[in-house]
Write a protein that holds these residues in place. Sequence first.
Motif, PDB file in Angstrom:
ATOM      1  N   ILE A  25      29.008   4.532 -50.172  1.00 51.12           N
ATOM      2  CA  ILE A  25      29.799   5.443 -51.003  1.00 51.12           C
ATOM      3  C   ILE A  25      30.614   6.315 -50.059  1.00 51.12           C
ATOM      4  CG2 ILE A  25      29.756   7.382 -52.619  1.00 51.12           C
ATOM      5  CD1 ILE A  25      27.242   6.245 -53.832  1.00 51.12           C
ATOM      6  N   THR A  26      31.923   6.315 -50.252  1.00 49.67           N
ATOM      7  CA  THR A  26      32.813   7.119 -49.421  1.00 49.67           C
ATOM      8  C   THR A  26      33.255   8.344 -50.197  1.00 49.67           C
ATOM      9  OG1 THR A  26      33.639   5.160 -48.265  1.00 49.67           O
ATOM     10  CG2 THR A  26      34.988   7.150 -48.139  1.00 49.67           C
ATOM     11  N   LEU A  27      33.090   9.506 -49.581  1.00 48.43           N
ATOM     12  CA  LEU A  27      33.577  10.771 -50.132  1.00 48.43           C
ATOM     13  C   LEU A  27      34.775  11.193 -49.286  1.00 48.43           C
ATOM     14  CD1 LEU A  27      30.132  12.609 -50.540  1.00 48.43           C
ATOM     15  CD2 LEU A  27      31.324  11.189 -52.225  1.00 48.43           C
ATOM     16  N   ALA A  61      39.526  -2.239 -57.822  1.00 48.86           N
ATOM     17  CA  ALA A  61      39.927  -3.326 -56.932  1.00 48.86           C
ATOM     18  C   ALA A  61      38.714  -4.244 -56.781  1.00 48.86           C
ATOM     19  CB  ALA A  61      40.374  -2.794 -55.569  1.00 48.86           C
ATOM     20  N   PRO A  62      38.922  -5.490 -56.377  1.00 48.77           N
ATOM     21  CA  PRO A  62      37.778  -6.389 -56.175  1.00 48.77           C
ATOM     22  C   PRO A  62      36.796  -5.815 -55.163  1.00 48.77           C
ATOM     23  CG  PRO A  62      39.847  -7.620 -56.164  1.00 48.77           C
ATOM     24  CD  PRO A  62      40.216  -6.169 -56.162  1.00 48.77           C
ATOM     25  N   ARG A  63      35.546  -5.723 -55.567  1.00 43.17           N
ATOM     26  CA  ARG A  63      34.464  -5.201 -54.715  1.00 43.17           C
ATOM     27  C   ARG A  63      34.720  -3.773 -54.254  1.00 43.17           C
ATOM     28  NH1 ARG A  63      30.023  -7.619 -55.441  1.00 43.17           N
ATOM     29  NH2 ARG A  63      29.321  -6.582 -53.545  1.00 43.17           N
ATOM     30  N   ARG A  64      35.462  -3.026 -55.033  1.00 47.48           N
ATOM     31  CA  ARG A  64      35.696  -1.628 -54.672  1.00 47.48           C
ATOM     32  C   ARG A  64      36.190  -0.870 -55.901  1.00 47.48           C
ATOM     33  NH1 ARG A  64      39.903  -1.855 -51.224  1.00 47.48           N
ATOM     34  NH2 ARG A  64      41.383  -0.944 -52.681  1.00 47.48           N
ATOM     35  N   THR A  65      35.638   0.313 -56.128  1.00 44.80           N
ATOM     36  CA  THR A  65      36.091   1.185 -57.217  1.00 44.80           C
ATOM     37  C   THR A  65      36.285   2.584 -56.657  1.00 44.80           C
ATOM     38  OG1 THR A  65      34.855  -0.103 -58.858  1.00 44.80           O
ATOM     39  CG2 THR A  65      35.582   2.093 -59.504  1.00 44.80           C
ATOM     40  N   THR A  66      37.417   3.191 -56.961  1.00 43.41           N
ATOM     41  CA  THR A  66      37.720   4.533 -56.476  1.00 43.41           C
ATOM     42  C   THR A  66      38.054   5.438 -57.660  1.00 43.41           C
ATOM     43  OG1 THR A  66      38.629   3.633 -54.414  1.00 43.41           O
ATOM     44  CG2 THR A  66      39.169   5.929 -54.955  1.00 43.41           C
ATOM     45  N   PRO A  98      30.478  -4.002 -57.497  1.00 45.74           N
ATOM     46  CA  PRO A  98      31.203  -5.188 -57.977  1.00 45.74           C
ATOM     47  C   PRO A  98      32.568  -4.895 -58.567  1.00 45.74           C
ATOM     48  CG  PRO A  98      29.457  -4.571 -59.504  1.00 45.74           C
ATOM     49  CD  PRO A  98      29.280  -3.717 -58.298  1.00 45.74           C
ATOM     50  N   GLY A  99      32.881  -3.632 -58.834  1.00 46.53           N
ATOM     51  CA  GLY A  99      34.184  -3.287 -59.397  1.00 46.53           C
ATOM     52  C   GLY A  99      34.135  -3.172 -60.911  1.00 46.53           C
ATOM     53  N   ILE A 100      35.272  -2.792 -61.494  1.00 44.36           N
ATOM     54  CA  ILE A 100      35.389  -2.571 -62.935  1.00 44.36           C
ATOM     55  C   ILE A 100      36.394  -3.570 -63.494  1.00 44.36           C
ATOM     56  CG2 ILE A 100      36.112  -0.919 -64.711  1.00 44.36           C
ATOM     57  CD1 ILE A 100      35.198   1.304 -62.863  1.00 44.36           C
ATOM     58  N   SER A 101      36.071  -4.146 -64.634  1.00 43.06           N
ATOM     59  CA  SER A 101      36.964  -5.123 -65.243  1.00 43.06           C
ATOM     60  C   SER A 101      38.213  -4.441 -65.792  1.00 43.06           C
ATOM     61  CB  SER A 101      36.250  -5.865 -66.374  1.00 43.06           C
ATOM     62  OG  SER A 101      35.953  -4.977 -67.446  1.00 43.06           O
ATOM     63  N   ALA A 102      39.309  -5.181 -65.839  1.00 39.02           N
ATOM     64  CA  ALA A 102      40.567  -4.639 -66.351  1.00 39.02           C
ATOM     65  C   ALA A 102      40.441  -4.257 -67.815  1.00 39.02           C
ATOM     66  CB  ALA A 102      41.679  -5.667 -66.165  1.00 39.02           C
ATOM     67  N   GLU A 103      39.582  -4.943 -68.568  1.00 37.02           N
ATOM     68  CA  GLU A 103      39.410  -4.637 -69.980  1.00 37.02           C
ATOM     69  C   GLU A 103      38.805  -3.255 -70.193  1.00 37.02           C
ATOM     70  OE1 GLU A 103      38.327  -7.350 -68.507  1.00 37.02           O
ATOM     71  OE2 GLU A 103      39.706  -8.870 -69.280  1.00 37.02           O
TER      72      GLU A 103
END
Length: 377
Positions: A273-275, A352-357, A307-312
């Motif tokens: 987790i990046t802050l 983003a794939p394998r990343r959520t910000t 795993p990221g968040i789906s576009a839906e």
Amino acid sequence: MTGEDLPPSGFKLSGSDAVLNALPLPVLTIGGDERILQCNHAAEAFFEYSARLMQRRRLRDIIPFASPIIALVAEVRRRRASVSEYRVDLTQPRLGTERSVDVFATPLDEGDAVVMMLQERTIADKMNRQLTHRGAARSMVALGAMLAHEIKNPLAGIRGAAQLLESTGAEEDRLLTRLICDESDRIVRIVERMELFGDERPAERGPVNVHGVLDQVKRSAQSGFARHIRFIETYDPSLPPVLGNRDQLIQVILNLVKNAAEAIGPDAVEGEITLATAFRTGLRLQIPGSRERVSLPIEVAIRDNGPGISAEMLSDMFDPFVTTKAQGSGLGLALVAKIVGDHGGIVECDPAPRRTTFRILLPMSSARDGREPTVEP
């Protein structure tokens, strides 16, 4: 510039370069032969080319192949009138990011030159989605108050009756009465969380050191739900204080960090987790209940390698009761949107794939008399 790079005769560069460079949006002047005659600093940053390099190129050299912008510029010349086009894709492999822009083009009085301004859709969409999040949070105010009155009182009676049956009933019935009590308590907890949406009392706000907030959340997470996750800190040490309520900001960051840890999962071996914090300029938003518009230069980002968040899910994720968790209530992000909105700020998710910000933009604190504010740690 070489003789080949000079603008065509009949076109004179404006002497107001300082004004052009002060604009926060990318602006280009395109000659009749599609050569780029002039660009401001925002355009240099947007296309990641220097002004000198862009003035050696044609428009088609810096935009995607077969872009509708070429036809738009031609139409401006043909009609001698302003033309706009919305949601134009400017994604380029060289830049490695997806970009969608609104394009506004108008002819100059002299020659065939066209002035073109770009508005990146990420900013416009962010503003629109934030207003939607606020509307969804406001709709929860009346619902929370109604549920508190109409549900909590009957539940107290149901729980009391179940406890009475538990104390006098047979052993085989106690599992059922305990289930009634547990489920009643769970519903009460959900209702109490929803009551937070109905709290319209103005929170006391002042200068808050956002790094102190992040440090406290990090310590709390590492001692509990995120003890198996590595934290990375990327802070701007010169960041000024935020204008906000420290307890509420801790609640917001803690919710987002907890979501990040749950997305990574309890069995992750290389969970991170990046802050991060940064100072941004150029974004202003109107404070709720006021005509005042404030800048939102302070950015706080929470990034995970889950795993990221789906576009839906993206467009509805800040709405109440929207969740991907099997045991989630879907109120955490809705509450985050409400608190950030009450601070006059913006919260947005960049998947983003394998990343959520998750990014939060907040106003800066400043003393009215110009003195340095006393900052809460």
